[in-house]
Every structure is written in structure tokens, then in C-alpha cells.
Design an enzyme around this catalytic site. Sequence first.
Site, PDB file in Angstrom:
ATOM      1  N   HIS A  43       0.803  -1.010  -0.032  1.00 13.20           N
ATOM      2  CA  HIS A  43       0.066  -0.054   0.155  1.00 13.20           C
ATOM      3  C   HIS A  43       0.860   1.156  -0.086  1.00 13.20           C
ATOM      4  O   HIS A  43       0.405   2.192  -0.620  1.00 13.20           O
ATOM      5  CB  HIS A  43      -0.866  -0.052   1.169  1.00 13.20           C
ATOM      6  N   LYS A  85      -6.514  14.136  -7.223  1.00 12.71           N
ATOM      7  CA  LYS A  85      -6.123  12.837  -7.032  1.00 12.71           C
ATOM      8  C   LYS A  85      -7.215  12.015  -6.982  1.00 12.71           C
ATOM      9  O   LYS A  85      -8.393  12.194  -6.695  1.00 12.71           O
ATOM     10  CB  LYS A  85      -5.084  12.692  -5.876  1.00 12.71           C
ATOM     11  N   HIS A  89     -10.547   3.194  -1.145  1.00 15.65           N
ATOM     12  CA  HIS A  89     -10.842   2.653  -0.006  1.00 15.65           C
ATOM     13  C   HIS A  89     -11.443   1.238   0.069  1.00 15.65           C
ATOM     14  O   HIS A  89     -12.642   1.306   0.599  1.00 15.65           O
ATOM     15  CB  HIS A  89     -11.392   3.745   0.843  1.00 15.65           C
ATOM     16  N   ASN A  90     -11.115   0.423  -0.797  1.00 15.07           N
ATOM     17  CA  ASN A  90     -11.814  -0.657  -1.034  1.00 15.07           C
ATOM     18  C   ASN A  90     -12.019  -1.743   0.031  1.00 15.07           C
ATOM     19  O   ASN A  90     -13.226  -2.039   0.478  1.00 15.07           O
ATOM     20  CB  ASN A  90     -11.270  -1.568  -2.284  1.00 15.07           C
TER      21      ASN A  90
END
Lengths: 741, 238, 81, 81
Positions: A43, A85, A89-90
Site C-alpha cells: 500500500h 487525485k 478505500h476498497n
Amino acid sequence: MIDPGTIAAHGLTTEEYQRIVAILGRDPNLLELGIFSVMWSEHCSYKSSRIHLRTLPTAGPRVLQGPGENAGVLDIGGGLAAVFKIESHNHPSFIEPYQGAATGVGGIIRDIFTMGARPVALLDSLRFGSLESPATRRLVQGVVAGIAGYGNSIGIPTVGGEVAFDDTYSGNPLVNVFCLGIAPVDGVIRGRAEGTGNAVYYVGAKTGRDGIHGATMASAEFDDASAEKRPNVQVGDPFMEKLLLEACLEVLQTDALVGLQDMGAAGLTCSSCEMGARGGAGIDIDVARVPQRESDMTPYEIMLSESQERMLFIVRQGREAEVDRVFEKWDLHAVRIGEVTGDGLLRVRDGGEIVAEIPNRPLADEAPLYDRPYREPEDLHQRQTLDLSVLAPGGTPSMAFRRLLGSPGIASKRWIYRQYDHMVRTNTIVPAGAGAGVVRVKGTPRALAFSVDGNGRYCFLDPYRGAMLAVAESARNVACVGGRPIGATNCLNFGNPERPEIMWQFARAVAGIGDACRALHIPITGGNVSLYNETDGQAILPTPVLGVVGIIEDARRVVGRVFREAGAVVMLLGAPGGALGGSEYLKVMHGIVRGTPPELDLEAERALQQLVAELAEAGRLRSAHDCSDGGLAVALAECAFGNGGIGFDVAIPGSSDGAGLAAALFGEAASQIVVSVREADADAVLERAAAASVPAQVLGRTGGERLRFTFDGEPAVEVELAEAEQRWATGLSRYFEVPAA
Amino acid sequence: MRFAVVVFPGSNCDHDAYHALADVLGQQVDLVWHKATDLRGPDAVVLPGGFSYGDYLRCGAIARFSPIMDRVREFAAAGGPVIGICNGFQVLLEAGLLPGGMRRNRDLKFICEHVHLRVEASDTPFTRRAAVGQVLRIPIAHGEGNYYADPGTLSELAENRQIVFRYTAPDGAADERRNVNGSTQAIAGICSRERNVLGLMPHPERACEVAVGSTDGRVVFESVLAAAAVPASVAEAI
Amino acid sequence: MKARVYVTLKPSILDPQGKTIAGALHSLGYDAVRDVRQGKYFELDIDAPTVDQTRSLAGEVADRLLANPVIESYRVEVGKP
Amino acid sequence: MKARVYVTLKPSILDPQGKTIAGALHSLGYDAVRDVRQGKYFELDIDAPTVDQTRSLAGEVADRLLANPVIESYRVEVGKP
Ligand SMILES: Nc1ncnc2c1ncn2[C@@H]1O[C@H](COP(=O)(O)OP(=O)(O)O)[C@@H](O)[C@H]1O
Ligand SMILES: [Mg+2]
């Protein structure tokens, strides 16, 4: 002593651990290991994707800031910059839909105001499983309410977005949020720490044990054990963020700040070491001074917490009082937690005692870099083979048309955007649901247009072309409202990169984005990668989402999707004809995702987009809408709905000895835009198109109470406008008539 | 004219009110911080929309204790025009400057869309340029605009003609389906007994320019501009 | 029979509402109120013959719908408050 | 000392939240749940020497801030639940 179990629990490999030892010249302690593990998680470090992302085009005359900062920055003229941007936030949204989506919105908004920009608009790009499942319906309700709950409260309009449904998303919904802000060019500030002796300030919410290991969680596949990770849920506080937003913008008026950054994934760790690394400085902080919400928090927990609504500031020496004053006004208490040093180290103290010491640069910049093996999926050829003759007959074209209009992927998204305040700030000049997002820039004649698009079906069948099509569609949507694309951001949602077929999808998609952006002259200024979107080995459709931003020089010339009056001439710009490969038609009518996605000629696409923008600027277009899911027939219908509804009578291009009626009506193609123009302008428009070498043809006229299509000289489909609109209007909302409280 | 737009922490339509009044209508506007103890001599006060204090606890419940609210109360008591829009309306209800209370919208969802409002009274400082029965197309954007008043209060409101706006069909006809949030008697806006305090859920400041889709909200502010000079008693009170 | 369900955020979860209310109370001078946590409260009217059955139905409903187990916990009471 | 404050809409006022939950419960087959009313629940941590003082402070706070007397009523409890 760090044992192999601890290393593995931190998601680090033995090689990665050896690398840590080499960097430190000794074994790390547990806190240091934790810091490395979050910084080197997929991440934060992009270790599987960086090698590919490097190939994207990032330069352009308007680019003031490309990838690498909190957000990209483009010069929009008049001394102003667009800062934007997209973020995913899956995973958090699957665990707790409302809070997951809400904190996703909060996070991307912070990225924008952290750059010194006032956020002015949001878009959301969503993917869910089938709405037939009650669990999915609850997820959709929660996610939409969460986006609304945060965006509405903080007062940033969500002006548009997109949503699609496919079973592969049922255990892995996608929640991507795009945010755009506006800053004075000379007011843009960066996330860097500089100037030995400058103060490091902590501002915002207190630190709790939220989301510890959140960053590593977002980098691991789900399995049954992930239920254990549930307490890692963060609760958003939009009110706190609103105060932070206003206070930050006010503090920036003083030039007392050297840099600032929000604490997102990996919290205090990531923000401090990244700021230090960017500025080539050291950072010395004392966790004992960090405001804490819970008692007995360890340095490990404080450094790794992902509590929301927190920021880190670097304040010029001697200017602290000015900064304090602004924060006090907003009832926020800024706390000095340390200072910038010249030794390049991230030094963490706990009440004076040094508990971690790591060189910033290697921590942030020398994360492992993997060129993971990739391989074309074995069944790719099979996926791409489409034999229409074996499909069960799909019913009459009229039945298919009705059914498509009422399918949730195509139906009106009003049920969603009605829950979003899409008008606050009074800049929204294309109503929600009527085209790309468009906000005017007050004090200038300009407006900004932006769209988020992606098509997982196309990418599943051909990730390279599918990704190119996503770039093209997003830019085309911007062109349809009269905008000229100037830059883009992207959010790459894929499965587990350790599987070669997934890595192949990823690599091909990035190559496609790069090639399309180069051909369309659209630089990429940043983005986000979300990998490991799979549950029990089932990966999502590969879903790169593109967010293209464009400029409309004269906001009065903006164009919407909906027909404006009866008697207008309806035209198709772009080469006629569509194909059923990978189409929404095949998905809805036959439940299959097969074939090859539409061909894309990037030069033709560019010419089409320029033509449409130019016609808009010349005031020649009454409406414009691109053909995408559902093909030409659906695109035309979408232009008829809204504004009280205006029917049409059109001849669909093609002939019965060609690809056939279904393909002509519902086949999908790139580079097609349906426009309506005044009768008096029709010839001029056709001439301009010819001069630009863009195919153009008159399809028919607007007017009446019916949607009438003829094909090859024969009536093909005829539906009452009211009935068609009713199906389209309720195709999504009908799933939510009984709310699951 | 000089307007004071009060800024509470969490207000987010303050800039919109400022823009409509200053940039579109050319008036003098002060953004007044909620901790201020002085309204700076306005001719009219606006409590803007937004989420004061995050709308935590109840919409408007915490904002009513802001220091500036004492000045707003005095200004209103002296007859000065005060308009509360959306969250501002909720603050006025919580502060007891207007009767009744708010519940969650009937379907529990936030709703943002253009609605139609029928003007029910034109003898207020905010509607004197409108006609009774006139229908305005103005956006709403709220999750808690489901107005409630008990039967006694309702009959007082009716008796004193304090109901200023109702949600209706585009032609002005009563239609319960158009009562989007489920408000009692489809009430969208009310004024005080003295008529100088108005609260409404819809956002007239979002409907002042063709570019944003409607100019029907202007009549509310133009009415204030057209109002007779502020009574001397108000000027003294501030 | 009446059942009452009390739903609260788990102790470690941030409670922005409670925090904001506490802040408001402090600025009103109520410093003696050290902390506030906000939760939800439900009154259910349940058609069940016994206290036990009422309690168990209320618990089931709390579990499935009233509380969000990811961030909240709940408590059930039956009978007069 | 801990005080708990329960705030509910007055009985005569239609409660959209409670109604929606009741509807959802019925669609899940919980027909035995005849009615639901939703309220708010506050836990206050109060620094006061006696139960009476705690109760009276909680009552004052409920009156001034936690409940809106126009539409809501409240109840205060002190001590163990
Ligand atoms: N998730 C969403 N949130 C907000 N608006 C949405 C969402 N999905 C779709 N919309 C809006 O509905 C309209 C139609 O969406 P879509 O069919 O994706 O547009 P297009 O096909 O032109 O790209 C657009 O104006 C879009 O902004
Ligand atoms: Mg579409």
C-alpha cells in the site's frame, strides 16, 4: 529479538528483513520492524507496481507537480492551479461500508488541502456485486451513505461518478474517490521537511488504536481470518476535518509553514519519514507528546495508528505563535512533537528515551522493488472468442432495449447522487447525472471538467486495450461538456500481484494507459494502486479507473447530455457501427463477458474530441453524449430523459446484411459521440467535421413522445418516452424500496 | 445594504451566501465569526447552511450557544431581518427564535435536488417582492428537514400566517409526494410572529444565477433589499 | 412486552459526537462533565408471551439490525425501566 | 460517577427512524416486533461527590443541551445499569 514468526506477522519476507538489517547495520527492534513493515507494505511502497508506473507519461506544459506528492498539480491559467487525485478505500469499505467509504472521502480531501488547495469537487467510482443479493444492497446503501455523510458535511459537492455491477466484486467492492481542488499557483505547498530546527507540529484528532496495521491489511488478501481484523475500523469525523481544512488554508496565508502532510495510511510513520525523505532532512519526534485518545498506548501503537483527521506540519522557527493563533481560533490544538534535524534520521523518542532510529531515505525510497513474473492467462483466447450463433435468442430488439434501460448498470444513478450534495459551493454548472462533473472557477471565465471511467469487462478481455479505452472514455466525457483534457490521475484496482496472470493484467493495463495518454497528450500526475482485491482466490475484474481533468475556457459554453428542444438535428460524430464483444448487452441479456473489446484508433479519438470541444466553444452544440455501455440506442435514450423528456426519430446506421440489428443498436464502439444541433447549424457542423476528418452523419430529429429507431429503412424499435424513462429512472432505485435500516 | 453572514464551525454555505449577496447582488457582506461579540452593524443577518458542529447531537443544537447568538437575538428582538437557511433554520429552531423542531427526513436519506415551493405569505421582509401562490424552483440539500410542530403550534402558525413556504407540485398544487422530507403540512419555511425572522430548508442562495440552474431564489434577497429602511430601534440595539 | 436496546460504540472506537458534545459542555462551563459517549436507544414493542422470549427476540434483532457488530456493542433490557 | 441519559421523541411524534426499522424488521420476518422507537443514549462521566449531585447535573445538561424539549423527552439514571 525478532523471530521469524514476528517477521512473517509483519508481512515481511526473509529477504526484506535482511535488507532492513543491512540498512540499519543491526537488527531492528520491534518498533523499527513495525515502521519498516508499514512503509514497505504494498500500500505504501508500491513495491509490485512501481516498475510499471515509471513508464507512464508525466510531463506536459501545464504540469506543475507530477506523481510523488500528495496530489498532482496543473496550471489552469490566471495564476491558478488544479490539484487533484484519486484514492481507493476498497478493503475498509467492505469491512464497514459507511465508515470505510466515509474515511476514504476524508483521506482524499486531506490530500488535496494538504497541497494548499481548496477542495471544490468530488467524484466517486464504485463497483459492487449483483444487486440481487441483500448483502450487496446493504453494502451499496452503506457506501453511498458514507460518501454522502462525509462529503455533504464537510461541504464539498460530489458532482458525479460512476458505478458498475459484476459478481466478481461481491466480496471486493471498489470505492474510489476523486477530489479536485483549486489553489493559487504560488500558494501550492509540498509535503517536505526542511530547515534544521524547524518545528514538527501535530494537529487534529487524538491518536487512538484505530487501524493499526491498516496499511498492511490493505495489502493482504481476504480470508476467513480477516474477520479477526475487524477492530481495525476507523470512524470518520468530518467536522474535525472541516476545521482542519479551514485552519490549514488560513495558516497557509501566513507563509509560516515549510511543509505539511496528512496522516493517512501508516499514519505518523509514513507522514514523518516521507516528509523527511523528500526534504532530505531528519525528523526527531517524541511520541509521548502525541495527543492520545486511549490510555497506555505504546510507541508502536502511536507510530502505526491510522486514526483519521490528523496532520503533520513543519513550521518555520520563530513563527510558531502565528500558527498557534489560527489553530486556537478553530478550536484545534496544535502540538509541537519534535523538530527537523540535519542527520537524515527518523528518530522516535518516548519521553526523551530514543526508541527507534532509522535513516529516512532508505525507509521511504529504497523499499523493495519487485519485477513480479507475469504471464498471459491460459484461457485468454477462450475469453476472446465470441460465437453469437450459439447464444439463446435474446428476444425482440424492443424487449432488449427495455431490459437494458432498466438494468442497474445503465439505469439512472439518481438514487445515488440525490444523496450527495452536488450543489454546495454554487459552482456546479452541469447538473449531477447530466454529464461529466463541471465546476466553474469563480473570479475567472473558466470551468473545470472531469470524469472518472473504467470498464472492467473490457480489461478482463484485453487489459491493454481496455485501459486505453478507459483513458479515451474519460477524456471523451470531458470533451462532451466542452472541455479540453489537460491531465489525468488513475486508480488501479487489481487482484493478487503474486499471481502471474494478475500481474500480466496489471502490466498490460499500465502499458495501455501510457500509450493512450501519450497519444492524447494527457500527462498522468499521480494515482493510486489497490492490489489484492480478491476473496478466496476469486479476483475482481481488472479495473483501472481513469480520472481526466479538462478546461473549459468559457464556462458559458458548457454543454450537457440532455436534448434541449424538439426539432433539433441529431447527429453521430465518429465512425458508425458497434460490436457486441464485451458489451453490456451480452452481460445483461446473456450473462456473459466474452469477445474482444471495441477497436480504438487513438488518432481518430483525438480528432473527435478536439472537434467536439471546438464545436462547443463555437456554441454549435445543444447537447453531447458519448456512446458507451449499451451502445448507440442507449446513448440516444439517455439524451431524451430529463428536462421533461424529449423523444426522437432516428435512423440507426448499418444494414441487415452487416453486423445485424442488435450490434447496430447495442454494440459498443469507441470514438462515438451523439450531438444535437440547431437545424441552422447542421451544415456548418458537418463541414467542420469533414475538415477535421471526423466521420459525421445526421441520424434524425428530436421531438415527440416516442423513441423511434429505424434500421435499413424499416421500423426497428419504438417505445413510449414515458415508459422508457420510467424503466430507466427506476432500474436502480427499485432495489432499495425496502430500506435495510 | 449591509449583510452579516454568521460563520459557525462547520458552516459550509457561508461562502455561497456571501457570493450570492456580494458578487451577484452587489451588497456589502461581512462574514462574522461565531465567537464575535459584534455583528458590525448589519441591516440583515443570515445564518447560513451547513453542518454546524458537524450536526452532532442535533442539527443546530450546539451552535445556538455560540456567543454571536446573543447579538442575533437582540437584533431580531429589535425587528431586524434574520434569515436562517437550512442549518440556519435549524439553529433558529433550537434557539427558540422560531417554533417547532426537525426530524430526520421521512426516508432517512439526505436529499439534494431542486424542489418547488409555493409562497404562502408575501407580507414578510423576505417575500414582499413575491406573490402569494407564486411557485419557486429552489434546491434543497438536507438530511433532517422533516419539520414538526404540535397541533397547538400549528394552529398558531396558521392563525398568524407564519407559514411562508410549502413544498408543492410545479403548478403549486398540494401533493404529498412532493413533500419530499415528510414535513408536517409540507412546511418548508416559517417566519416569526413579528415576521422579521425567517427560517427555510431550501437554499435560495443556490438559486441566484442562470449558470447554476435557477434564479428563483433571488426574490428572497431582493425582498430584503426592497424592505423599508431598518427601524431606528434596531440601529440603537446594535 | 417492551424491550429496550442500548447500543454503544465499542470503547476503543472514536466517538466524534460524544467528543463534540463534551467540548460544547465545557465551553458552557460544565467542566464537571469529564467525558460523554453517545449511543443509540431503541424501544421495541414485542408480541411474545414471556420475558425470556421477548429478551431473546430483542437480542436477535439487536444483533442482526440495530447494532453494527463491527464497531458497536449492545445491551438488552426487558420490563419496566 | 456515571450518569446515563435517554432521549426519545415525544410519544405523539411520528419517528421516521423507528418506523423504517420496524418496516425492515417486518420484511425480515420479525412480525412479532410491533413497533420500534429510536432514541439517543448518552453516558456521562461526571465529577461530582454524590449520587444526587450527579443526577442533578446530568438533568441540567439533558435539559439544556442533550434533549430538545420541543420534540423530545428524557430520562436520567445514575449508578450501575
Ligand atoms: N456513483 C455515482 N455517483 C455520482 N454520480 C454518478 C454515479 N454514477 C453515475 N453518476 C452520474 O450519472 C450520470 C451517468 O453516469 P454514466 O452512465 O457512468 O455516464 P457516462 O456513460 O456518460 O460515462 C453521470 O452524470 C454520472 O456523473
Ligand atoms: Mg454510461
